[in-house]
Design an enzyme around this catalytic site. Structure first.
Site, mmCIF file in Angstrom:
data_model
loop_
_atom_site.group_PDB
_atom_site.id
_atom_site.type_symbol
_atom_site.label_atom_id
_atom_site.label_comp_id
_atom_site.label_asym_id
_atom_site.label_seq_id
_atom_site.Cartn_x
_atom_site.Cartn_y
_atom_site.Cartn_z
ATOM 1 N N LYS A 206 36.960 31.764 28.195
ATOM 2 C CA LYS A 206 36.419 33.081 27.837
ATOM 3 C C LYS A 206 34.915 33.160 28.129
ATOM 4 O O LYS A 206 34.223 32.147 28.153
ATOM 5 C CB LYS A 206 36.654 33.361 26.338
ATOM 6 N N LYS B 124 40.496 36.868 34.086
ATOM 7 C CA LYS B 124 41.374 37.230 32.963
ATOM 8 C C LYS B 124 41.192 38.722 32.712
ATOM 9 O O LYS B 124 40.175 39.154 32.168
ATOM 10 C CB LYS B 124 41.031 36.415 31.716
HETATM 11 S S1 IVH Z 1 48.905 34.009 32.612
HETATM 12 C C1 IVH Z 1 51.812 31.910 29.225
HETATM 13 N N1 IVH Z 1 47.019 35.123 33.994
HETATM 14 O O1 IVH Z 1 45.851 36.980 28.945
HETATM 15 C C2 IVH Z 1 50.919 33.063 29.428
HETATM 16 N N2 IVH Z 1 47.345 35.915 31.783
HETATM 17 O O2 IVH Z 1 46.346 34.977 26.459
HETATM 18 C C3 IVH Z 1 50.658 33.293 30.875
HETATM 19 N N3 IVH Z 1 45.877 37.757 31.162
HETATM 20 O O3 IVH Z 1 49.027 37.611 27.664
HETATM 21 C C4 IVH Z 1 49.662 34.343 31.097
HETATM 22 N N4 IVH Z 1 44.801 37.912 33.051
HETATM 23 O O4 IVH Z 1 47.848 39.494 28.907
HETATM 24 C C5 IVH Z 1 47.648 35.103 32.805
HETATM 25 N N5 IVH Z 1 45.414 36.025 35.388
HETATM 26 C C6 IVH Z 1 46.028 36.012 34.213
HETATM 27 C C7 IVH Z 1 45.700 36.897 33.175
HETATM 28 C C8 IVH Z 1 46.373 36.809 31.961
HETATM 29 C C9 IVH Z 1 44.935 38.424 31.839
HETATM 30 C C10 IVH Z 1 46.229 38.053 29.763
HETATM 31 C C11 IVH Z 1 47.704 38.264 29.536
HETATM 32 C C12 IVH Z 1 48.116 37.182 28.607
HETATM 33 C C13 IVH Z 1 46.812 36.777 27.972
HETATM 34 C C14 IVH Z 1 46.849 35.294 27.664
#
Ligand code: IVH
EC number: 6.5.1.2
Length: 715
Positions: free
Chosen positions: A331, A133
């Site tokens: 997390k 993430k």
């Molecule tokens: S998927 C429906 N994949 O985390 C949302 N998010 O709370 C789909 N993020 O807004 C998001 N790495 O800014 C996704 N590999 C990853 C990610 C990621 C960071 C962030 C992104 C998103 C937030 C989710």
């Protein structure tokens, strides 16, 4: 900044009464909105991510227990914060939502279990894409005919900001997609980030030039992207990892992992640690392995993300309000670091309470440089907890000690341990002051914050005669949580106070009248425009919600939650004021009436009585109420036909699964129950309904078919 008293441990959500939950829901909603704005719009978060997650977790738990509190205005229905207005707005063709969080392994097992039940599959048949993430900013890149046409930030999820010119300068973003047979419209989504190395180098340059220092790589990436001049963005090395999509006129793959491969073919960079996992155990092992690598990675991550790999299953699983059922963010726990405690200073808060603050050898924890740490109170330094329990196996904290600090659930980080074997011979024991450091040198009493009885917190008894308390009260008064006066931050309040121009709240509202003499525009740092802006900002707050007004008075034990409870209880300032005067005069009926309000008990009543018994305070209130109009308290909004209703589903539902039906009903504010009683409002019965249908008839509860139900909820 002097810290004020901290509130006691919150009541477990499971133990909250409905009235308490309502008050807390409102307080948390306001808090979350503020932090969303600070994070998404101002790039200047005031609390750690862990602290934010904790607030969000409590808020969600309250909504889960009392779904009638959910409204379209709820932060659970929104993502991020609306665009700042500096850039053109872009409406996302497909909303940019966010992920729910898991913290414990148990949460991950529950997540996988929920999915398996929803899809009616064994969980070992579900593959997940597991990805780091990235702690950056999410971005949506729209390609038409293979060409980049728009790059937009997430904003509030529905509308973001157009940062195309800036994004074009990123080497990881192809201006034209590689390959053939591309869909006409492709929205590629992912994360813009700055490497840790680039962040440190940028801060060095900023420091030399006397420019903004960024708190962490995420903020510096956001600041670099929000430049009006793209050449500035180009000079800041930003990266982009592609991991998701928005509108696609055709789907080039059937799985998340397939989409990631396709992004690579198109010329994007994807995260090399991404892995396809085949079981929950593999997910948990992935989390552990990434956590171990975290420190060595040159970009910040704050957890890992798991996504159901099959896209057709993602579509079936869908979303619950703002988060998908098919994905979750697992997390990492709060970060720790070791450093030396250089000194201990006493800060005097608004209510006179003393907070010892540890001054640290600056240290980076989780991307933020930490220099101060709260040491809570005299006992805490000695190794004694609030309930008399032994802390740190009894190790006390001395100046010169090496301490382990943790950034979690708090604005100021905590000391979690003291390393005795590193204690130097000249480490100094701290002697808690017996008198206030203010010019009055008043005696210090020790009392319990919550009850006012003898306890661990030291407090100056100078009240409004203590200049520390006066100034802290004025700062609170003008702050975002109270009167929220733009341009009247702590620095400005200190300045006006030192000049004797503002000694009490009403003085803020008479500044403009007195300015013919004061001539603020002649003060360094103020010009005609900023003075006009300040007076406009003050005027804009001449109307104030009752709960904010009560909170802004700064009575001891009356925080935002209590102020809201009092405002809701009395409805108007006139009623509240009259009650307070009576309570102060010992009127038993008025005391009983206040005592009967939700959330209000002896401690608050004593504090309100003490405040209004003082001539000085009554004078402050009287002069202030001549300057402002106090609005009556608002009743909470309810805006769905089934909000607060209790629904029971029975029999086979044909247009949705039972889980989907339950989720929709709860999203709209209904409570879904497993059994029928006279308190049930609707029974939704499909074919094969049995005893519950009979119970409905027995209790005279309205029975709906699935279609009638869908019609009722407007879906
Ligand atoms: S998927 C429906 N994949 O985390 C949302 N998010 O709370 C789909 N993020 O807004 C998001 N790495 O800014 C996704 N590999 C990853 C990610 C990621 C960071 C962030 C992104 C998103 C937030 C989710």
């Amino acid at each position: 900044m002097p810290k004020t008293a901290k509130s006691k441990q919150p009541v477990d959500v499971a133990d909250l009464t409905k009235a308490q939950a309502k008050v807390e829901w409102k307080r948390l909603a306001l808090e979350l909105e503020t932090h969303d704005r600070l994070y998404y719009q101002d790039d200047a978060p005031k609390i750690s991510d862990a602290a934010y997650d904790e607030l969000r977790r409590r808020f969600n738990a309250i909504e889960a227990r009392f779904p009638e509190l959910v409204s379209s205005e709820s932060p659970s229905q929104k993502v991020g914060a609306a665009p700042s207005g500096r850039f053109r707005k872009v409406r996302h063709a497909v909303p940019m939502l966010s992920l729910d969080n898991a913290f414990a392994e148990e949460d991950v097992r529950d997540f996988a279990g929920r999915i398996a039940r929803f899809l009616k599959l064994a969980d070992d048949r579900i593959d997940f894409s597991a990805e780091p993430k990235i702690d950056g900013l999410s971005m949506s890149l729209r390609y038409e005919g293979g060409e980049l046409v728009t790059a937009a930030t997430r904003g509030d999820g529905a509308e973001g900001e157009d940062v195309t010119a800036n994004i074009r300068t990123l080497k990881d973003v192809p201006l034209k997609l590689h390959g053939r047979n591309l869909p006409d419209v492709c929205e590629v989504r992912g994360e813009v980030y700055m490497t840790k190395q680039a962040f440190l180098a940028l801060n060095e340059r900023q420091k030399e030039a006397g420019d903004t220092i960024f708190a962490n790589p995420r903020n510096s990436a956001a600041g670099s992207l929000r430049q009006k001049d793209p050449t500035i963005t180009a000079s800041r090395p930003l990266g982009f990892f592609a991991y998701a999509w928005g509108e696609m006129s055709a789907m080039p793959a059937e799985t998340q992992s397939g989409m990631i491969k396709w992004f690579e073919h198109c010329g994007f960079t994807t995260n090399p640690l991404t892995k396809l996992c085949h079981s929950v155990e593999e997910l948990i092992a992935f989390h552990r392995s990434i956590e171990e690598q975290r420190a060595e990675l040159d970009y910040d991550i704050d957890g890992v993300v798991y996504k159901v790999d099959r896209i057709d299953w993602q579509e079936r699983l869908g979303f619950v309000s703002r988060t998908p059922r098919w994905g979750i963010a697992h997390k990492f726990p709060a970060e720790r670091a070791m450093t030396v405690l250089k000194d201990i200073e006493i800060q005097v808060g608004r209510t006179g309470s003393f907070t010892p603050v540890g001054k640290l050898e600056p240290i980076g924890v989780g991307g933020v440089i930490v220099q101060n740490v709260t040491l809570h109170n005299e006992d805490y330094i000695k190794g004694i907890g609030n309930k008399g329990e032994v802390l740190r196996e009894g190790r006390d904290i001395r100046i010169g000690d090496t301490v382990v600090i943790q950034r979690a659930g708090d604005v100021i980080p905590q000391v979690v341990d003291v390393l005795i074997d590193k204690r130097p011979a000249d480490a100094e024991e701290f002697h808690f002051p017996k008198t206030c450091p203010c010019p009055l040198h008043t005696d210090v009493v020790r009392e319990e914050i919550a009850t006012g009885e003898e306890g661990s917190r030291a407090r100056c008894t100078g009240e409004f005669a203590c200049p520390y308390q006066k100034i802290e009260h004025l700062k609170l008064f003008a702050s975002r949580r109270a009167f929220d006066i733009d341009g009247l931050g702590e620095k400005q309040i200190q300045f006006f106070f030192d000049q004797d121009w503002v000694k009490e709240p009403a003085d803020i509202f008479t500044l403009q009248k007195r300015n013919a003499k004061l001539k603020l525009e002649e003060v360094e740092g103020y010009g005609e425009t900023s003075v006009r802006n300040l007076f406009n900002a003050i005027d804009a707050r001449r109307e104030i919600a009752l709960e904010r007004f009560i909170f802004a008075l700064g009575m001891r034990h009356v925080g935002e939650t209590t102020a809201l409870a009092l405002a809701r209880g009395y409805g108007s300032w006139e009623a509240f004021h009259e009650a307070c005067l009576k309570v102060a005069a010992g009127d038993e009926e008025a005391i009983a009436e206040m005592d009967a309000l939700d959330q209000i008990g002896d401690t608050v009543i004593k504090s309100v009585a003490a405040y209004f018994a003082e001539d000085h305070n009554r004078g402050i209130v009287e002069r202030l109420t001549k300057e402002v109009k106090i609005l009556d308290a608002e009743k909470p909004k309810r805006n769905s036909p089934i909000a607060t209703k209790t629904v029971v589903f029975t029999g086979t539902l044909e247009k949705m699964t039972r889980d989907e039906a339950k989720a929709t009903a709860e999203r709209l504010g209904a409570k879904v129950s497993g059994s029928v009683s006279k308190k049930t409002d609707y029974v939704v019965a499909g074919p094969g309904a049995g005893s519950k249908l009979k119970d409905a008839q027995k209790h005279g509860v309205q029975v709906l078919t699935e279609d009638e139900w869908l019609q009722l909820i407007g879906e």
